[in-house]
Scaffold this motif. Structure first.
Motif, mmCIF file in Angstrom:
data_model
loop_
_atom_site.group_PDB
_atom_site.id
_atom_site.type_symbol
_atom_site.label_atom_id
_atom_site.label_comp_id
_atom_site.label_asym_id
_atom_site.label_seq_id
_atom_site.Cartn_x
_atom_site.Cartn_y
_atom_site.Cartn_z
ATOM 1 N N VAL A 482 25.117 -4.627 93.324
ATOM 2 C CA VAL A 482 26.010 -4.392 92.290
ATOM 3 C C VAL A 482 27.011 -3.519 92.364
ATOM 4 O O VAL A 482 26.640 -2.267 92.701
ATOM 5 C CB VAL A 482 25.165 -4.402 90.849
ATOM 6 N N LEU A 493 25.202 -3.559 83.323
ATOM 7 C CA LEU A 493 24.692 -4.185 84.458
ATOM 8 C C LEU A 493 23.421 -3.143 84.946
ATOM 9 O O LEU A 493 22.671 -3.847 85.575
ATOM 10 C CB LEU A 493 25.863 -4.084 85.636
ATOM 11 N N LEU A 529 23.891 -10.649 85.905
ATOM 12 C CA LEU A 529 24.571 -10.189 87.402
ATOM 13 C C LEU A 529 25.075 -11.626 87.781
ATOM 14 O O LEU A 529 24.691 -12.565 87.396
ATOM 15 C CB LEU A 529 23.332 -9.851 88.403
ATOM 16 N N SER A 572 29.467 -7.855 90.783
ATOM 17 C CA SER A 572 28.312 -8.096 91.578
ATOM 18 C C SER A 572 28.601 -8.820 92.840
ATOM 19 O O SER A 572 29.226 -9.905 92.832
ATOM 20 C CB SER A 572 27.228 -9.082 90.676
#
Length: 659
Positions: A482, A493, A529, A572
């Motif tokens: 990520v 995230l 993600l 991501s």
């Protein structure tokens, strides 16, 4: 060989005998099957059975043990069904790795056994993590981990001992000193008389034990276990023994002097103990014969079950779907509309803090992360809120700490490891790519670990504090990567990464920490993600980037209002939102990919190849890739400015637009 029975009754004595006899008889059968080509490889523990059996029988069944490839007695003492062991060695589906790994390279939560990887050293740190979880829960448990004398030369051995010593972890470090590391004798491996003496350098206790005397092994380990459960601490055990066969069968034993082999053959742990029990009247010829007949029958029956099982059939979708543990993403919206303008660094800190409240068994580890708050102050103020048991300063030993995080995960906890700088992850590379990344595919175990990676150039930090090394990890199946560009994304995230049971490399660009601001919900929330963010919409071309590259692209586009692009922030890299990329390229017909990393072998190359394969008929121009210069990151500003890709990106952008 002298035996002292102590307070053991006859049944205890017989149990220890049978504990050694079964793995010996299995091994003898396996050696026959190896010659017949029915198994592919074998690492013999003949002559060392007393160690595996004595240690395991001194442990409670609820205590973890981490064996090596000569510790068959660990598996049989935990009463693993033999048909499953045999299926494992034949690569059958009912084996613990479903044909994906061989030998003893597996673990099983059911039997509290965590097997090795070929790189040996990391499992010592994994034992630290398992023991740390027990200690934090105030469970009076021990973790036992095996290694050979050869692996004590690895850095992971020393890192694990040091971690266990500093944190006073209840770990039994069991060295099987069997004389040779493959063909290399001990006098060419280390220059001390006893490996047990190394404990002094780490301030921990040690013992030297006759590894061929089952009563000495069991009684001394049992005594130690009882003491450690009352007063947790690490102890280093050196078992003096010998390997009667080759490192593995193909290597043979020609390098061993014949006299030495004969000497140790006379010290065989089973024949000597059997003779002792016979002399004491505990065993008779009839009972010995019956025991051997029963074990032989058990072996043959279970072998037949394994032989009767079909070979593993390849199923592509199954193979691909089991690289990662299935993680059902849970969309969590903020409870209120309250927002605040945060710097990138503050959004990460806030997400980490809220995750610590959400997961009461989430542990943060890293250099200087406690009272000091980390070198970037992201965890500043965490200790008063969560305590030093959960926000843990670590020694400078990245490999050992990553392995420790894996152990925490195995024992049901979550871990966030802060690499002080992403560059330093190279010192922890092995357990990340060979343990964390592969563990679910191999034997269905999660690696619930997030590794935070402060990265990136543009801050005059030179070759060792400026790398953006995401490509080291996007290549490795089993890892998630990520790389956010904005405060809102960073917080959401990071929360998702911590919730995810798979290992996540979370890249945080240092140059964005205090230079980028944005509105961020005050409450806890998550973002998925593998979903790119479309920042700008246009028809002329598609710009794909991530991290600091997103900001560079947006700044340069402001200088060229004539260009109306789609701008995709990937957010991501693994999983990658290829659908969003393809959809945009099909609309605009042109693609330029900007990465801060050097160009060759980076994510831009893979995206370019994917687009060429999937969208070739939609392209109106060649795909452009732009990255940093193919050199290490230089220190001087004048050099770093030319190393970074902004100028080259602007030239390529205009060229693509005009194509």
């Amino acid at each position: 060989m002298r035996y002292h029975t102590g307070d053991l009754d006859n049944q205890n004595l017989i149990d220890l005998y049978l504990g050694m006899l079964k793995p010996r008889m299995i091994e003898e059968k396996m050696l026959i099957l190896l010659r017949q080509g029915k198994i592919s490889k074998w690492f013999s523990g003949i002559g060392q059975e007393a160690i595996s059996v004595g240690v395991t029988m001194a442990l409670k069944e609820t205590e973890y043990v981490l064996p090596m490839h000569r510790n068959l007695g660990v598996f049989t003492s935990r009463k693993i069904p033999l048909n499953r062991l045999f299926a494992q060695w034949q690569g059958k589906l009912s084996g613990f790795t479903q044909g994906r790994d061989r030998s003893f390279h597996f673990g099983t939560q059911e039997y509290k056994i965590i097997g090795m990887i070929s790189h040996l050293g990391p499992q010592l740190g994994v034992a630290d993590g398992i023991a740390l979880a027990d200690m934090l829960r105030r469970k009076r448990k021990i973790t036992a981990v095996f290694t050979g004398e050869g692996a004590t030369s690895e850095g992971d051995f020393h890192e694990a001992l040091n971690i266990a010593s500093v944190w006073n972890l209840p770990v039994l470090f069991c060295i099987e000193n069997n004389g040779y590391g493959l063909s290399t004798p001990t006098n060419e491996q280390y220059n001390c008389e006893h490996l047990a003496d190394r404990a002094k350098g780490y301030g921990i206790e040690s013992r030297i034990i006759d590894g061929n005397n089952i009563l000495e092994v069991y009684s001394k380990v049992d005594e130690l276990c009882k003491a450690i459960r009352k007063r947790p601490r690490p102890v280093l055990l050196e078992f003096k023994t010998f390997r009667m066969r080759g490192h593995e069968e193909a290597s043979g034993t020609k390098y061993v002097p014949e006299k030495l082999m004969k000497t140790w053959a006379e010290k065989d742990p089973i024949s000597n103990y059997e003779a002792f029990l016979f002399k004491e009247g505990v065993l008779t010829e009839e009972s010995i014969e019956k025991f051997k007949t029963d074990i032989s029958q058990e072996i043959n029956d279970n072998l037949q079950l394994a032989f009767d099982e079909d070979t593993v059939h390849f199923n592509e979708s199954k193979e691909l779907s089991e690289v990662y543990q299935d993680s059902q993403y849970q969309q969590i919206e903020p409870k209120s509309d309250s927002k605040e303008e945060l710097r990138f660094i503050d959004a990460i800190s806030q997400g980490l803090e809220q995750s610590m409240f959400k997961h009461n068994e989430l542990i943060i580890m890293g250099q200087d992360v406690a009272e000091y708050g980390g070198v970037f102050k992201i965890t500043e103020g965490f200790v008063p809120k969560f305590g030093k048991s959960r926000v843990r300063n670590t020694p400078i030993c990245e490999s050992g700490i990553v392995s420790t995080a894996m152990g925490l995960s195995i024992n049901g906890m979550k871990a966030v490891v802060e690499m002080q700088f992403a560059d330093f992850v190279s010192s922890g590379f092995n357990p990340i790519v060979n343990y964390l990344a592969k563990v679910h595919y191999r034997w269905n175990e999660k690696a619930d670990v997030v590794i935070r990676m402060p990265c990136g150039g543009g801050v005059g930090a030179g070759p060792f504090h400026s790398q953006t090394n995401e490509a080291w990890f996007t290549k490795t199946p089993g890892l998630k990567v990520v790389y956010p560009a904005f405060p809102y994304d960073a917080k959401g995230l990071l929360n998702t990464a911590i919730n995810d049971p798979n290992p996540v490399l979370f890249f945080e660009h240092k140059g964005l920490y205090r230079s980028v601001r944005g509105e961020v919900p005050a409450d806890y929330y998550t973002l998925p993600l593998g979903k790119a963010s479309l920042l700008k919409e246009g028809e002329d071309l598609t710009v794909v980037s991530y991290g600091a590259g997103v900001h560079w692209a947006l700044e340069i586009l402001e200088k060229h209002p004539e260009i109306q692009p789609d701008v995709l922030d990937l957010r991501s890299l693994q999983p990658l939102d290829s659908d969003a990329i393809f959809a945009s390229v099909k609309k605009t017909g042109k693609l330029i990919i900007l990465q801060e990393d050097t160009l060759f072998g980076g994510i831009a190359s893979d995206i370019s190849a994917m687009v060429m394969e999937e969208c070739f008929q939609y392209l109106d121009a060649p795909v452009k890739r732009v990255g940093s210069l193919e050199t290490p990151v230089p220190f001087a500003k004048s050099l770093e400015n030319e190393y970074l890709p902004q100028k080259r990106f602007e030239m390529a952008l205009v060229e693509l637009y005009e194509y």
